[in-house]
Design an enzyme around this catalytic site. Structure first.
Site, PDB file in Angstrom:
ATOM      1  CD  GLN A   1     -15.051 -40.047 -34.065  1.00  0.00           C
ATOM      2  OE1 GLN A   1     -16.166 -39.592 -34.279  1.00  0.00           O
ATOM      3  NE2 GLN A   1     -14.854 -41.109 -33.310  1.00  0.00           N
ATOM      4  N   GLY A   2     -11.140 -38.663 -37.106  1.00  0.00           N
ATOM      5  CA  GLY A   2     -10.627 -39.522 -38.176  1.00  0.00           C
ATOM      6  C   GLY A   2     -10.469 -40.953 -37.700  1.00  0.00           C
TER       7      GLY A   2
ATOM      8  CB  SER B   1     -14.923 -44.731 -40.388  1.00  0.00           C
ATOM      9  OG  SER B   1     -15.733 -45.077 -39.295  1.00  0.00           O
TER      10      SER B   1
ATOM     11  CD  GLU C   1     -20.565 -38.006 -23.172  1.00  0.00           C
ATOM     12  OE1 GLU C   1     -21.803 -37.898 -23.103  1.00  0.00           O
ATOM     13  OE2 GLU C   1     -19.830 -37.063 -23.475  1.00  0.00           O
TER      14      GLU C   1
ATOM     15  CB  SER D   1     -23.836 -51.402 -37.250  1.00  0.00           C
ATOM     16  OG  SER D   1     -23.341 -52.700 -36.964  1.00  0.00           O
TER      17      SER D   1
ATOM     18  CD  GLU E   1     -27.018 -54.971 -38.496  1.00  0.00           C
ATOM     19  OE1 GLU E   1     -26.370 -53.884 -38.456  1.00  0.00           O
ATOM     20  OE2 GLU E   1     -28.221 -55.039 -38.797  1.00  0.00           O
TER      21      GLU E   1
END
Lengths: 356, 399
Positions: free
Chosen positions: B127-128, B130, B245, B382, B384
């Site tokens: 998975q590219g 980030s 999901e 995250s 946050e």
């Protein structure tokens, strides 16, 4: 001492051997700097005391220096300086401070499960040891291991012993730890002791003092780690930008850093309590204070460590970036020489029925 | 008003899954998976193939694409049973993340070419998404795809790619247009990981394993036929992928695996040589964690069973992620505390006979997983970010 230590420890750490016995290591340089005796005052042949020891321990932690400073300098030196003289080993302390003899202290929680404890028996041909010392950091490169054992026939009776790791009588295995170092296991199968300290009462008292000095050193290392993690995190919040803003501008993160700072300052105050605690006359009062220190500082360290990683994000999960390596070290410090649970019990037991 | 979704006879399917696991899960693969170390390609492929042969290679895919048409509830039950039986966790990249995107938005040629080998666990995906400068702010990504005739020429870097080192193909978000709003210039490309210009650099992580990677893309030529959907519509496909999901990010199946492990640890002797379960500190924490899991599972099942109005669904997914990630960490912390000084060791994923000292059998993997799971509150959005999403649902934005 602090700034020169910081400079020196930062240099070349990765290419020097961590083993005190290794000629390519820094142990002799530590000796020349007076560091091996730093926990002892001048009267005992050292150059410092508890305060100086904690300053140096913080620097060692910040540098993530791999040498077993607590296990092979602080703890055995404090023991030898305060224990009665042992026949045949009267000059061991002097040799230790000079870097000529490497002695590693193995501490065991007295009430642990049978695995990891050593018993002794008196025979016609001398004292024989049976059992195992486990999880001994800094054992590689040591010549002697210093430890307590209980009498096989009468477990309430304890003594202090030295075993010679080069004699061929001790099985030594080693396992890598998560912080890139190693821990040793010393197995005795009816092995002769190299020395037993006479006057076990005084020797045990000295051993207790050495354990508390070692704990204080661990607490100092924890503070060093916490300070470094906090500094790195604060810098990161200033530099890292997402959503067009420096992370430092987001209030939630500012509050988190503030919480980390509050814990750090509490930990710093606690270390001071620990330093003062070393000069308490009562063994029980001193043990109570040291356990309180480890308990409180371990909690602060877990919070600061976890938040340092959280505020950095994924980069802190890498082995390459410093924060993760500090966190690994933190885990090892917490889990050796008594974890939080152990020290909560020790603190409670030493506190008695609510007396001061 | 809530609508209950019918999941068929979950109990019968669960019994079927258990029987399959009992008969078909290879014991050596299970022994490795139970440690909690991340499974490599070999174990994933071996187990994936066995599942494929049973018709469960990607059971949540529509039946027309080789799936079993399972609901999210059935998929969750399956994940649970697999974890509890000691099955290795299979990469989500191909079957759970990319697959649904290709099923829904892909061309028929892409579906024909990529879905079957993915289903068969012949090809592995990376998975590219980030980038070093684009983590939480994913839409700010900079990997550039310049149009040149029938191709794009791609330059940039992707980071934190799990299992990238054995990926055959990558699915990447790239910037095809830098002129407008950042979200509007993103496209979704399928890139051959073994092609020229693709360089994969391993990242050592603090758990002392190698699962993460950085990928450098230098003048990589990607046929436009490997673009999924419309140019500039990639952000929408990414959002679909990330929220497809909604309940699985709570990681209830993994929590159950941790609980199972904690209960086994409860039998180990503690400081007083008595089983840990008789220590009040351990028993108290374990009771609280189990109660937390019961609540988490109930909230996941409520979400799976009901259809709720728009904004609440999004906030609810964030609640599940926030709570689930923290529960995982707390369970991991109790496991570490349960093993005491044994937590300091760097254990091998596979016990090496050359090692001088072997840890007790219940120890390997606990510290490693604990260190890795510091990322549970970072990956997939995250903590946050999740709090921001929840707060946005509850309160108007700050001026």
């Amino acid at each position: 001492m602090q700034s020169s230590a910081r400079r020196y420890l930062g240099e070349q750490a990765s290419i020097r051997s961590a083993h005190p016995g290794s000629s390519s290591g820094r142990w002799r340089e530590f000796a020349d700097l007076g560091w091996l005796g730093v926990a002892l005052d001048e009267g005992h042949g050292g150059f410092g005391g508890a305060t100086e020891m904690t300053v140096l321990a913080q620097e060692i932690a910040i540098a993530v220096a791999p040498e077993p400073f607590l296990q092979a300098a602080v703890a055995p030196a404090v023991f030898l300086a305060n224990a009665p003289s042992c026949p045949g080993f009267a000059d061991l302390l002097e040799r230790l401070i000079a870097g000529d003899a490497v002695v590693v202290a193995a501490f065991e929680e007295p009430d642990i499960a049978p695995r990891g404890s050593v018993s002794f028996s008196r025979r016609a041909n001398g004292v024989r040891l049976t059992g195992e010392l486990a999880h001994v950091l800094g054992g590689a490169g040591a010549q002697f291991v210093l430890f307590t054992a209980h009498e096989a026939a009468d477990p309430g009776v304890r003594g202090i012993f030295l075993a010679d790791l080069r004699s061929g009588n001790v099985q030594h295995s080693s396992a890598p730890t998560i912080d890139g170092r190693h821990a040793s296991f010393f197995n005795f199968a009816d092995a002769p002791a190299a020395a037993e300290w006479p006057d076990s009462g005084a020797a045990l008292a000295a051993f207790g003092l050495a354990q508390d000095a070692g704990l204080l050193g661990q607490c100092a290392e924890l503070l060093g780690l916490m300070q470094r993690m906090f500094n790195l995190t604060r810098d990161y919040l200033r530099e890292r930008r997402q959503f067009g803003h420096a992370l430092a501008e987001f209030q939630a993160l500012r509050h988190r850093l503030a919480d980390m700072y509050a814990e750090l300052e509490q930990a710093r105050a606690m270390l001071g309590v620990g330093v003062d605690g070393m000069s308490l006359g009562s063994t029980r009062a001193r043990a109570r204070i040291m356990s309180a220190c480890k308990l409180r500082m371990a909690r602060a360290a877990r919070f600061i460590g976890a938040q340092s990683i959280q505020l950095h994000g994924a980069i802190a999960l890498t082995q390459e970036y410093e924060v993760g390596r500090l966190y690994q070290r933190l885990l090892v410090l917490e889990k050796t020489w008594g974890d939080a649970e152990f020290h909560a019990r020790r603190f409670t037991a030493a506190s008695g029925d609510g007396d001061e | 008003m809530t609508i209950r979704v019918d999941h068929g006879d979950l109990g019968a399917l669960r019994a079927e899954v258990r029987e399959f696991l009992r008969l078909q899960l290879p014991p050596d693969i299970a022994a490795r998976a139970r440690t909690g170390f991340h499974p490599g390609r070999e174990d994933q492929q071996a187990w994936g193939r066995l599942l494929f042969e049973r018709g469960w290679g990607a059971p949540a895919w529509p039946i027309e694409f080789g799936g079993a048409g399972w609901t999210a509830r059935q998929q969750q039950m399956f994940d649970e049973e697999c974890y509890l039986a000691g099955a290795p966790e299979l990469s989500w990249n191909g079957t759970r993340l990319l697959g649904p995107v290709i099923c829904k938005f892909g061309s028929s040629e892409q579906q024909r070419r990529f879905l079957p080998p993915t289903l068969r666990w012949e090809i592995f995906w990376g998975q590219g998404f980030s980038e070093p400068q684009s983590g939480s702010d994913l839409a700010s990504l900079q990997t550039r795809a310049v149009s040149q005739g029938d191709e794009y020429v791609v330059n940039g870097s992707k980071i934190w790619m799990t299992d990238g080192h054995f990926a055959d193909w990558l699915f990447c978000l790239v910037r095809t247009d830098a002129s407008g709003r950042k979200q509007q210039g993103i496209s979704f490309l399928l890139i051959d990981a073994r092609g020229p210009g693709v360089q994969i650099r391993p990242i050592a992580s603090i758990d002392r394993q190698h699962t993460l990677n950085q990928v450098f893309l230098t003048d990589v030529r990607v046929p436009k036929a490997n673009r999924v959907g419309e140019e500039g519509a990639g952000w929408g496909y990414a959002k679909f992928l990330l929220t497809n999901e909604r309940t699985s990010s709570a990681e209830v199946p993994r929590c159950k695996f941790y609980l199972q492990r904690l209960k086994k640890l409860a039998a180990q002797p503690g400081h007083d040589a008595q089983p840990l379960r008789s220590s009040s500190w351990f028993a108290g924490r374990l009771a609280n964690l189990e109660a937390d899991l019961i609540a988490l599972e109930a909230s996941v099942n409520n979400a799976l069973d009901s259809v709720v109005p728009g904004g609440e669904v999004i906030a609810n997914a964030s609640v599940l992620k926030l709570k689930g990630a923290r529960l995982l960490q707390e369970m991991g912390e109790l496991m570490v505390d349960a093993i005491g000084p044994h937590a300091i060791y760097h254990c091998d994923a596979v016990a090496s006979p050359a090692r001088e000292w072997q840890p007790p059998a219940h120890v390997p993997g606990i510290t490693s997983d604990f260190l890795y799971r510091r990322a549970a509150t970072i990956y997939g959005g995250s903590a946050e970010i999740q709090r921001n999403i929840i707060a946005a649902h509850l309160l108007p934005s700050n001026p």
